[in-house]
Design an enzyme around this catalytic site. Structure first.
Site, PDB file in Angstrom:
ATOM      1  N   ASP A  76      31.281  30.963  42.495  1.00 10.04           N
ATOM      2  CA  ASP A  76      32.210  31.391  42.203  1.00 10.04           C
ATOM      3  C   ASP A  76      33.481  30.863  42.240  1.00 10.04           C
ATOM      4  O   ASP A  76      33.168  29.225  42.856  1.00 10.04           O
ATOM      5  CB  ASP A  76      32.638  32.768  43.142  1.00 10.04           C
ATOM      6  CG  ASP A  76      33.587  33.967  42.616  1.00 10.04           C
ATOM      7  OD1 ASP A  76      34.366  33.933  41.470  1.00 10.04           O
ATOM      8  OD2 ASP A  76      34.079  34.468  43.328  1.00 10.04           O
ATOM      9  N   GLU A 101      36.951  26.939  39.292  1.00  8.87           N
ATOM     10  CA  GLU A 101      37.352  27.271  37.891  1.00  8.87           C
ATOM     11  C   GLU A 101      38.037  25.593  37.762  1.00  8.87           C
ATOM     12  O   GLU A 101      38.697  25.135  36.599  1.00  8.87           O
ATOM     13  CB  GLU A 101      39.078  27.883  37.345  1.00  8.87           C
ATOM     14  CG  GLU A 101      38.447  29.538  36.811  1.00  8.87           C
ATOM     15  CD  GLU A 101      37.849  29.880  38.309  1.00  8.87           C
ATOM     16  OE1 GLU A 101      36.946  31.143  37.975  1.00  8.87           O
ATOM     17  OE2 GLU A 101      38.425  29.999  39.503  1.00  8.87           O
TER      18      GLU A 101
END
Length: 900
Positions: A496, A499
């Site tokens: 997770d 980005e």
């Protein structure tokens, strides 16, 4: 291939064919009103001697064909600013201007661009030189370019436009390279010399697929722009964005720059996938892929036309000729890599939430599902399990029993997945936190512009970020995972925040003030800055600066994680490197609907293992919404229920008896269809097919299917029509022309291509089988491991002429490269195959039997049913459903069922 009344089964090691159909010609006229035209009609000089005359010339360019000359965000564009760029300024007839409106400042037809000054043949195509004589308004123009046109295959064209004087960043992934020119390409390439442009046509129809002469080409150090006409308004892909499946071409700008933000319209989201699929008039399809990882805008306008606008790298793009949509996707994944065959339990039901708080409370949820007979394959934990949110640690008090929970899961044929964030705490006492200390020693962290580890802030607090572009980091990541696996024998990873996410903008020390952080043009990024809630663009990684590598961070972490798991577990990962979930959605009906577009888009992008958080992540779950979402989620390729901290529980046991029963039935239905789903993933792995499939893929000549994103198919045959609105007991669905059967009853429905209203009480999701299909199903159980050992039930949905076919792929469910190593069985179900049938490969299907078979659409009650020439008992219902039971047919041998 079915005729008469005979069903035969054939067991093969491989069996697959594609039929390509040539459509009637439909020529696409070049967009003369708004285009640049070749040198025979227009020069490249800018005529500034007669402003009034110029404005008249500007006025003849239709609004739909205006290409924005002043795309900078927030700029108040005046006539003076616009004409200083030698562009046309005409306020549009409707507002707003700019990002979501008709541009007021746009290129004239004679705006200076590059000229093609030479072109020579190569072994794979041609190579030429482009020259620009007039500088543009973006700094560091590259005035001389090299263009290389590669005819790589008959259905794949590649074009590279590069700076021959200075190497530029290129995406560091391996792609196939042709060594010789294609023999019979399905495309024709035409070149405009002055101004330079490419026109690509489909050879069979003359349809123009690409025409870059419609606007000037830009190639500066930090600004590259190329425009093209589009053959139609039917454009798909260009992920990741929250939108309808079919993109809106009404001045729509899509920004790509990986960003951690809940799915929001007109916002750059978690992934960057610069690929689109386009449908053509007549039903053909083609694709376009820009191999560029820099921040970019993709502008869609109603001409129809599209503009690529990126701030780095090179222009390296592919055109895929299809001609059908499925073939386009197959050709695209040949370049980016076919998805891997997932481990079998990845296709089961996953349960997670942020806020279980303890391992014992997590365990209690697992036990409740078992007690209610609700299937579950995988239990997940969010960051709760960690000690102070530190990666590779376990809370010694609240999660002390986690190893016992995992042991219990394994004893019940279930699996465990834990979350990991890439941020590694940088503030622990020296010697107290091995991952950071060892990371410093091995020099694995991304550095700031001064060469020191860049420090941001994520869950543990101040953090350093591993540089997954460095192989040394992969080894360090493996060592951390292996050390933790010895404590908690997890089965998979949830990676997770990659980005990468940052609670700061850039770093604790800020970012330098330079053109990397503040480029001449910044795409429409949420926050307005490249560093917004992520790392400094000037941060240093081994392979390049973060400016170039940012949107590749998640991919590179996935590669490191998949490699580590293969070494630790010696089993398959979730996908090529990973699957994908659609982010922190909301518990709202709109999010239920948009999730369909999300799973369809990612199937186009070569990531079929995709799903949204069932019942929604944030906001309080509503019982009716959660029931309908579980029914839809049962048909996500990846099915996980997940919700946020402080929200009420939303697993099936958290609701009343009626809702719980409806959710249980939906999940049991998924488990009964596992043989179909597993076989679809096999075809995705081997052939690049989609799993969750848009209707237009199977009905490309039916334009009514082009915009459908409230229904979808599993493969070619199973039509899913979910309820997406509150308070209704019906659903409207479109049925393409043909014969369809209710999956549950076998009732037939003959459609001429029409919308139909279906009854849909709260405990039902409508499923229909397409004529001509044979679907293998199984009796469901609480886990896929148990379900997959159950006898098969074959459901044959006969065409009007009595034909049907289907297939089944089977292996042990977890071995790496089982297909590549011939450790599988592939079974083909046909009617009336007269050739000799032979078992070629039989590895794991020897214990699977066919116990029953149902035939939908048997027009008359048979007098006898024969199984391998022996009489068998059967039933026949008035709705033309024939069922044969007590078969006991082993899949290791061919068999025949017939009736008369």
């Amino acid at each position: 291939y079915l005729h008469s009344n005979i069903l035969k089964v054939q067991v093969l090691s491989s069996f697959y064919t594609i039929t390509l159909c040539r459509m009637q010609p439909h020529r696409h006229p070049l967009p003369a009103p708004g285009s640049q035209t070749p040198d025979s009609l227009v020069g490249t000089g800018v005529n500034d001697t007669a402003a009034a005359s110029r404005r008249v010339a500007c006025g003849v360019i239709p609004e739909a064909w205006r290409f924005d000359c002043y795309p900078e965000r927030g700029a108040v564009v005046t006539r003076e600013l616009c004409e200083a760029r030698s562009c046309c300024f005409i306020p549009a007839s409707s507002r707003p201007a700019g990002r979501n409106g008709i541009p007021w400042c746009f290129y004239p037809r004679d705006f200076p661009s590059y000229s093609l000054v030479s072109m020579n043949d190569t072994s794979t195509g041609q190579k030429g030189t482009l020259v620009r004589e007039v500088k543009t308004y973006y700094p560091a123009d590259v005035l001389t370019l090299e263009v290389e046109i590669r005819h790589e295959t008959d259905t794949r064209l590649r074009v590279r436009i590069t700076d021959p004087s200075s190497p530029r960043f290129e995406v560091p992934i391996s792609v196939p390279a042709a060594t010789e020119k294609a023999d019979s390409p399905a495309y024709v390439v035409e070149l405009s010399r002055r101004p330079f442009g490419l026109i690509v046509k489909r050879r069979s129809t003359g349809v123009v697929l690409l025409n870059t002469t419609v606007a000037p080409l830009f190639y500066a150090d930090q600004f590259l722009q190329m425009s093209t006409s589009l053959q139609s308004r039917f454009i798909y892909g260009l992920g990741e964005h929250r939108s309808a499946f079919l993109h809106d071409l009404q001045w729509n700008t899509l920004t790509m720059w990986a960003r951690d933000v809940p799915p929001t319209e007109q916002t750059n989201l978690y992934g960057a996938h610069p690929f689109y699929l386009a449908m053509e008039d007549g039903g053909d399809a083609h694709g376009f892929f820009l191999l560029n990882s820099n921040a970019m805008d993709v502008v869609l306008q109603p001409a129809p036309a599209l503009t690529w606008r990126t701030i780095g790298g090179i222009l390296d793009f592919y055109v895929f000729l299809g001609p059908d949509p499925a073939s386009v996707i197959g050709q695209y994944v040949e370049v980016i890599g076919n998805p891997s065959m997932p481990i079998y339990w990845a296709l089961g039901y996953h349960l997670c939430r942020w806020g279980y708080n303890t391992s014992n409370s997590t365990w209690e949820v697992v036990k409740r599902l078992r007690n209610y007979g609700i299937p579950q394959d995988v239990q997940w934990n969010d960051i709760d399990y960690m000690d102070r949110f530190l990666d590779f640690t376990l809370d010694p008090t609240k999660f002390a029993t986690l190893p016992d929970l995992v042991k219990d899961l394994h004893a019940h044929d279930q699996r465990y997945v834990m979350i990991l964030d890439p941020g590694i705490s940088s503030v622990q006492p020296e010697g107290a936190y091995w991952p950071y200390d060892e990371g410093l020693r091995r020099d694995v962290f991304i550095k700031d512009a001064e060469g020191k580890p860049l420090i941001g802030k994520v869950w543990p607090g101040l953090t350093a970020y591993p540089d997954f572009s460095d192989d040394v980091t992969h080894d360090w990541w493996f060592d951390n995972l292996q050390r933790f696996h010895e404590k908690v024998p997890f089965d998979g990873l949830w990676i997770d925040m990659n980005e990468p996410s940052n609670f700061l903008d850039g770093s604790t020390d800020g970012c330098p003030s330079n053109s990397l952080e503040n480029p001449p043009y910044t795409p429409g990024i949420l926050g307005g800055l490249l560093r917004a809630k992520t790392l400094c663009a000037s941060a240093q990684q081994k392979q390049s600066i973060h400016y170039n590598m940012h949107s590749l961070y998640g991919l590179m972490e996935a590669k490191a994680s998949a490699s580590a798991l293969k070494r630790i577990l010696a089993k398959r990962p979730f996908g090529m490197y990973s699957g994908h979930w659609l982010g922190d959605n909301r518990s709202q009906w709109k999010d239920l609907y948009t999730s369909i577009a999300g799973i369809l888009t990612f199937n186009l992008l070569g990531i079929p293992l995709v799903g949204a958080d069932i019942c929604g992540f944030s906001e309080e779950p509503q019982e009716e919404l959660c029931v309908r979402w579980t029914q839809l989620g049962a048909f996500y390729p990846f099915a996980r229920n997940h919700n946020a901290i402080v929200m009420k529980p939303q697993d099936p046991t958290a609701f009343g008896p009626l809702a719980r029963k409806a959710m249980k039935e939906a999940l049991l239905l998924r488990y009964s269809l596992f043989p179909i789903l597993y076989t679809l993933f096999h075809h995705a792995h081997v052939h690049g097919h989609t799993v969750a499939r848009p209707l237009m893929f199977e009905f490309p000549k039916d334009v009514r299917t082009y915009g459908i994103d409230k229904q979808f198919l599993w493969g070619r045959s199973l039509l899913v029509t979910p309820v997406l609105d509150p308070g209704v007991d019906y659903v409207d669905g479109y049925f393409p022309e043909g014969l369809w059967y209710d999956y549950y009853t076998g009732d037939s429905l003959l459609s001429a291509g029409e919308d139909l209203r279906l009854q849909a009480p709260l405990d039902k999701i409508n499923l229909h089988l397409r004529e001509g299909s044979i679907s293998p199903t199984q009796a469901p159980n609480l886990t896929l491991w148990v379900s997959s050992g159950q006898p098969l039930h074959l459901v044959s949905a006969l065409s009007d002429d009595g034909s049907a076919s289907g297939d089944l792929f089977w292996d042990d469910g977890e071995s790496i490269d089982a297909y590549e190593n011939d450790l599988y069985s592939y079974i083909v179900f046909d009617r009336n195959v007269t050739e000799a049938l032979k078992l070629v490969s039989n590895v794991e299907a020897t214990y699977i039997t066919v116990e029953t078979a149902s035939f939908y659409g048997v027009k008359q009650k048979p007098g006898r049913v024969l199984v391998n020439s022996q009489d068998a008992t059967f039933t026949y219902r008035d709705n033309q459903v024939l069922t044969v039971g007590d078969l006991g047919l082993n899949l290791s041998r061919n068999f025949t069922i017939s009736w008369m």
